[in-house]
Motif scaffolding. Structure first.
Motif, PDB file in Angstrom:
ATOM      1  N   UNK A   1     -14.205   7.560  -0.691  1.00 32.39           N
ATOM      2  CA  UNK A   1     -13.181   7.211   0.299  1.00 32.39           C
ATOM      3  C   UNK A   1     -11.800   7.711  -0.129  1.00 32.39           C
ATOM      4  N   UNK A   2     -11.681   8.190  -1.339  1.00 32.87           N
ATOM      5  CA  UNK A   2     -10.402   8.628  -1.890  1.00 32.87           C
ATOM      6  C   UNK A   2     -10.326  10.156  -1.837  1.00 32.87           C
ATOM      7  N   UNK A   3      -9.111  10.718  -1.754  1.00 36.47           N
ATOM      8  CA  UNK A   3      -8.972  12.177  -1.684  1.00 36.47           C
ATOM      9  C   UNK A   3      -9.324  12.880  -3.002  1.00 36.47           C
TER      10      UNK A   3
ATOM     11  N   UNK B   1     -21.100  -2.417 -27.870  1.00 38.74           N
ATOM     12  CA  UNK B   1     -22.083  -2.636 -26.806  1.00 38.74           C
ATOM     13  C   UNK B   1     -21.682  -2.107 -25.432  1.00 38.74           C
ATOM     14  N   UNK B   2     -20.396  -1.997 -25.148  1.00 39.76           N
ATOM     15  CA  UNK B   2     -19.956  -1.670 -23.793  1.00 39.76           C
ATOM     16  C   UNK B   2     -19.004  -0.479 -23.761  1.00 39.76           C
ATOM     17  N   UNK B   3     -19.058   0.231 -22.634  1.00 36.53           N
ATOM     18  CA  UNK B   3     -18.158   1.349 -22.372  1.00 36.53           C
ATOM     19  C   UNK B   3     -17.431   1.045 -21.072  1.00 36.53           C
ATOM     20  N   UNK B   4     -16.111   1.045 -21.124  1.00 37.01           N
ATOM     21  CA  UNK B   4     -15.300   0.822 -19.940  1.00 37.01           C
ATOM     22  C   UNK B   4     -14.687   2.148 -19.518  1.00 37.01           C
ATOM     23  N   UNK B   5     -14.989   2.571 -18.289  1.00 38.31           N
ATOM     24  CA  UNK B   5     -14.430   3.785 -17.700  1.00 38.31           C
ATOM     25  C   UNK B   5     -13.579   3.339 -16.523  1.00 38.31           C
ATOM     26  N   UNK B   6     -12.299   3.706 -16.541  1.00 38.40           N
ATOM     27  CA  UNK B   6     -11.421   3.320 -15.446  1.00 38.40           C
ATOM     28  C   UNK B   6     -11.088   4.542 -14.596  1.00 38.40           C
ATOM     29  N   UNK B   7     -10.803   4.285 -13.322  1.00 39.14           N
ATOM     30  CA  UNK B   7     -10.524   5.374 -12.406  1.00 39.14           C
ATOM     31  C   UNK B   7      -9.390   5.064 -11.461  1.00 39.14           C
ATOM     32  N   UNK B   8      -8.662   6.116 -11.081  1.00 43.58           N
ATOM     33  CA  UNK B   8      -7.515   5.981 -10.196  1.00 43.58           C
ATOM     34  C   UNK B   8      -7.188   7.335  -9.572  1.00 43.58           C
ATOM     35  N   UNK B   9      -6.321   7.311  -8.556  1.00 40.49           N
ATOM     36  CA  UNK B   9      -5.804   8.584  -8.043  1.00 40.49           C
ATOM     37  C   UNK B   9      -4.395   8.821  -8.544  1.00 40.49           C
ATOM     38  N   UNK B  10      -3.806   7.826  -9.206  1.00 36.82           N
ATOM     39  CA  UNK B  10      -2.437   7.962  -9.704  1.00 36.82           C
ATOM     40  C   UNK B  10      -2.355   7.366 -11.111  1.00 36.82           C
ATOM     41  N   UNK B  11      -2.299   8.234 -12.095  1.00 38.78           N
ATOM     42  CA  UNK B  11      -2.319   7.777 -13.485  1.00 38.78           C
ATOM     43  C   UNK B  11      -1.040   7.077 -13.916  1.00 38.78           C
ATOM     44  N   UNK B  12      -0.008   7.062 -13.060  1.00 39.40           N
ATOM     45  CA  UNK B  12       1.217   6.349 -13.420  1.00 39.40           C
ATOM     46  C   UNK B  12       1.104   4.847 -13.122  1.00 39.40           C
TER      47      UNK B  12
ATOM     48  N   UNK C   1     -12.870  -0.217 -12.437  1.00 38.94           N
ATOM     49  CA  UNK C   1     -13.434  -0.094 -13.776  1.00 38.94           C
ATOM     50  C   UNK C   1     -14.944  -0.053 -13.605  1.00 38.94           C
ATOM     51  N   UNK C   2     -15.581   0.898 -14.246  1.00 34.71           N
ATOM     52  CA  UNK C   2     -17.038   0.939 -14.293  1.00 34.71           C
ATOM     53  C   UNK C   2     -17.399   0.517 -15.706  1.00 34.71           C
TER      54      UNK C   2
ATOM     55  N   UNK D   1      -9.940  -3.079  -9.929  1.00 39.19           N
ATOM     56  CA  UNK D   1      -8.761  -3.109 -10.788  1.00 39.19           C
ATOM     57  C   UNK D   1      -7.544  -3.623 -10.042  1.00 39.19           C
ATOM     58  N   UNK D   2      -6.394  -3.623 -10.694  1.00 38.40           N
ATOM     59  CA  UNK D   2      -5.177  -4.149 -10.076  1.00 38.40           C
ATOM     60  C   UNK D   2      -4.710  -3.369  -8.851  1.00 38.40           C
ATOM     61  N   UNK D   3      -5.120  -2.116  -8.712  1.00 35.10           N
ATOM     62  CA  UNK D   3      -4.722  -1.310  -7.554  1.00 35.10           C
ATOM     63  C   UNK D   3      -5.916  -0.930  -6.689  1.00 35.10           C
ATOM     64  N   UNK D   4      -6.914  -1.803  -6.662  1.00 31.49           N
ATOM     65  CA  UNK D   4      -8.109  -1.607  -5.838  1.00 31.49           C
ATOM     66  C   UNK D   4      -7.692  -1.526  -4.368  1.00 31.49           C
ATOM     67  N   UNK D   5      -8.228  -0.556  -3.645  1.00 32.67           N
ATOM     68  CA  UNK D   5      -7.921  -0.387  -2.218  1.00 32.67           C
ATOM     69  C   UNK D   5      -9.135  -0.854  -1.428  1.00 32.67           C
ATOM     70  N   UNK D   6      -8.972  -1.949  -0.691  1.00 35.02           N
ATOM     71  CA  UNK D   6     -10.104  -2.493   0.069  1.00 35.02           C
ATOM     72  C   UNK D   6     -10.422  -1.582   1.244  1.00 35.02           C
ATOM     73  N   UNK D   7     -11.627  -1.737   1.796  1.00 32.07           N
ATOM     74  CA  UNK D   7     -12.073  -0.903   2.905  1.00 32.07           C
ATOM     75  C   UNK D   7     -11.227  -1.114   4.149  1.00 32.07           C
ATOM     76  N   UNK D   8     -10.606  -2.268   4.266  1.00 38.77           N
ATOM     77  CA  UNK D   8      -9.842  -2.579   5.472  1.00 38.77           C
ATOM     78  C   UNK D   8      -8.503  -1.846   5.552  1.00 38.77           C
TER      79      UNK D   8
END
Length: 128
Positions: free
Chosen positions: A16-18, A30-41, A47-48, A120-127
């Protein structure tokens, strides 16, 4: 939720993101946290969290082409090859992100028992 459903959920959000950029946020015993965003600032959108990780091979950051599935569960000959290389035990899955600047059969690859997507803190909901 099944592993396949969680992978589908991750892909649906990313597509859904560009564009989408990922980074390894943390790797513990035990765990690997991968975070994702369109704006690294700003802090991440998602988070996966890969649970009970037994192998990780890949860069610390990568970009994805959101017109394709970004995360998949490997199967077939590629999974067999990596199973032998990483000695993946029964009950674990091989996950692969499709990174823009790396071959499709390249990396990052994660061998883990499961995963979950966390907003995450900047999660964009479907709405929106």
């Amino acid at each position: 939720m099944s592993i396949e459903d969680e992978v589908r959920r991750v892909n649906e959000y990313i597509q859904r993101r560009p564009w989408f950029d990922f980074e390894v946020d943390s790797l513990t015993a035990r765990n690997l946290s991968v975070t994702g965003t369109i704006d690294e600032s700003f802090p991440h959108e998602i988070e996966v969290l890969f649970e009970h990780v037994i192998a990780f091979s890949g860069p610390s950051t990568w970009q994805t082409d959101t017109s394709h599935r970004s995360l998949s569960i490997l199967s077939g000959a590629r999974a067999y090859e990596l199973n032998l290389r990483y000695q993946v035990e029964q009950g674990f899955q091989l996950f692969q992100f499709r990174a823009e600047h790396h071959p499709e059969d390249g990396w990052p690859v994660i061998a883990a028992e499961g995963l979950k997507m966390i907003a995450g803190p900047y999660f964009v909901s479907e709405s929106r």
